[in-house]
Design an enzyme around this catalytic site. Structure first.
Site, PDB file in Angstrom:
ATOM      1  N   ASP A  70       0.890  -1.528  -0.179  1.00  8.97           N
ATOM      2  CA  ASP A  70      -0.027   0.096   0.043  1.00  8.97           C
ATOM      3  C   ASP A  70       0.870   1.558  -0.125  1.00  8.97           C
ATOM      4  OD1 ASP A  70      -1.480   2.520   0.566  1.00  8.97           O
ATOM      5  OD2 ASP A  70      -3.357   1.141   1.669  1.00  8.97           O
ATOM      6  N   SER A 147      -1.783  14.721 -14.485  1.00  4.12           N
ATOM      7  CA  SER A 147      -2.882  14.334 -15.365  1.00  4.12           C
ATOM      8  C   SER A 147      -3.231  15.243 -15.554  1.00  4.12           C
ATOM      9  CB  SER A 147      -3.976  13.540 -14.101  1.00  4.12           C
ATOM     10  OG  SER A 147      -5.642  14.394 -15.163  1.00  4.12           O
ATOM     11  N   TYR A 160      -9.748  14.027  -7.611  1.00  3.72           N
ATOM     12  CA  TYR A 160      -8.301  13.807  -8.025  1.00  3.72           C
ATOM     13  C   TYR A 160      -8.099  15.165  -8.485  1.00  3.72           C
ATOM     14  CZ  TYR A 160      -6.928  11.258 -12.578  1.00  3.72           C
ATOM     15  OH  TYR A 160      -6.473  10.700 -13.575  1.00  3.72           O
ATOM     16  N   LYS A 164      -3.320  15.244  -8.546  1.00  2.00           N
ATOM     17  CA  LYS A 164      -2.762  15.466  -9.347  1.00  2.00           C
ATOM     18  C   LYS A 164      -1.755  16.555  -9.861  1.00  2.00           C
ATOM     19  CE  LYS A 164      -3.135  11.052 -11.081  1.00  2.00           C
ATOM     20  NZ  LYS A 164      -2.175  10.294 -10.914  1.00  2.00           N
TER      21      LYS A 164
END
Length: 328
Positions: A70, A147, A160, A164
């Site tokens: 992890d 991204s 997200y 990013k």
């Protein structure tokens, strides 16, 4: 807890890919293996890792290791890097682990932002910091997968996008600090890709409608990019020690527009947001396989048309079975 498969030494170059059990990470691992790297793929789910390793071995006869880890656990990441270096050396590391949550902000809370930061940003920080001492000795290569969402605020993908954006800043700073040591850091900002991520992403609010627009756009021709083609471009950029790579024409256009006219871009984004589903739901996030179908025949046809290619990618890239909340 960290576990490893059977050890063995090789003189071939060694690469490690976090989030390598499916999606873009699996495609990157495949391309690295095709270039002669001994590849270690890292993820949380041991069954998913073994399926991915079997795919790579069957397709290319690749030398593949697996490590259950992890990335939120820095101690576990440290052990993965130590064991990989002791076994195979460590020349190239790709940080690709992440989660995707698709929902309007009104339908989620601070927890979703914390989750995205933990996996995407802190996981990348742990990977980078634990890899860099080995990469410095090897004058190796580090790749951080950001991204287009990190280059501008994307509605209904804000946790997200925020995480990013932090990855992008980290990559630029590390490149500047480690270049004198011979370590190259490549930051990659892909746009929409056909990785099958809609099956493992999490959806909130009107989950069926959110799943519908995301899966349709992520699989639409001309808008999204084939994952294997993206992986080839990424591996080429890493091997050539490029500083930055932005993938898909749409992502490049969005980056340019935001850089030249950020206020106008934000206003246009606000207009486009009106086409997205309205807030709602009970605050529960559901993975794509359980999000439900969009309501209405037109919405269902749009989803079916746009996501057909992405559904095929999901089968090819080990995304079809439910797994822990890590997407690539």
């Amino acid at each position: 807890m960290t576990t490893f498969d059977k050890p063995g030494r090789r003189t071939a170059p060694s690469a490690l890919v976090t989030g390598g059990s499916r999606g873009l990470g699996l495609s990157i691992a495949r391309r690295l293996a095709g270039r002669g790297f001994v590849v270690t793929i890292v993820a949380r789910d041991p069954g998913e890792l073994e399926r991915a390793a079997a795919l790579l071995r069957e397709e290319a006869g690749a030398e593949v290791r697996t490590a259950v880890c992890d990335v939120r656990d820095r101690t576990a990441v440290r052990e993965v890097m130590r064991a990989t270096h002791a076994r195979d050396g460590l020349d190239t590391v790709v940080a690709c682990a992440g989660v995707i949550q698709v929902a309007p902000v009104e339908s989620i809370g601070a927890k979703e932002f914390d989750d995205a930061l933990d996996v995407i940003f802190r996981g990348t920080v742990h990977t980078a910091l634990e890899a860099l001492p080995y990469l410095r000795r090897a004058k190796g290569r580090l790749a951080l997968i950001g991204s287009v969402g990190g280059l501008l605020g994307v509605p209904h993908l804000l946790p997200y996008a925020c995480a990013k954006a932090a990855v992008g800043t980290l990559g630029e700073g590390l490149r500047a600090e480690y270049q004198a040591d011979g370590v190259s850091v490549t930051t990659v900002h892909p746009g929409l890709m056909r990785t099958g991520s809609h099956r493992q992403a999490e959806f909130g609010g009107d989950t069926g409608a959110e799943f519908g627009w995301f899966s349709a756009l992520a699989g639409a021709p001309l808008v999204s990019m084939d994952a294997d083609r993206a992986a080839r471009r990424i591996v080429d950029a890493v091997v050539r020690r490029r500083t930055r790579l932005v993938l898909t024409p749409a992502a490049k256009a969005a980056q340019l527009a935001h850089g030249v006219a950020p206020a106008l871009t934000t206003r246009l984004t606000a207009v486009a947001t009106r086409l997205l589903p309205a807030p709602g739901g009970d605050g529960t996030l559901r993975q794509g396989h359980e999000a439900g179908a969009p309501r209405g025949p037109l919405a269902r046809r749009l989803r079916a048309w746009g996501s057909a290619r992405n559904d095929r990618a999901a089968r090819r890239l080990n995304q079809t079975r439910p797994g822990p909340r890590t997407s690539s």
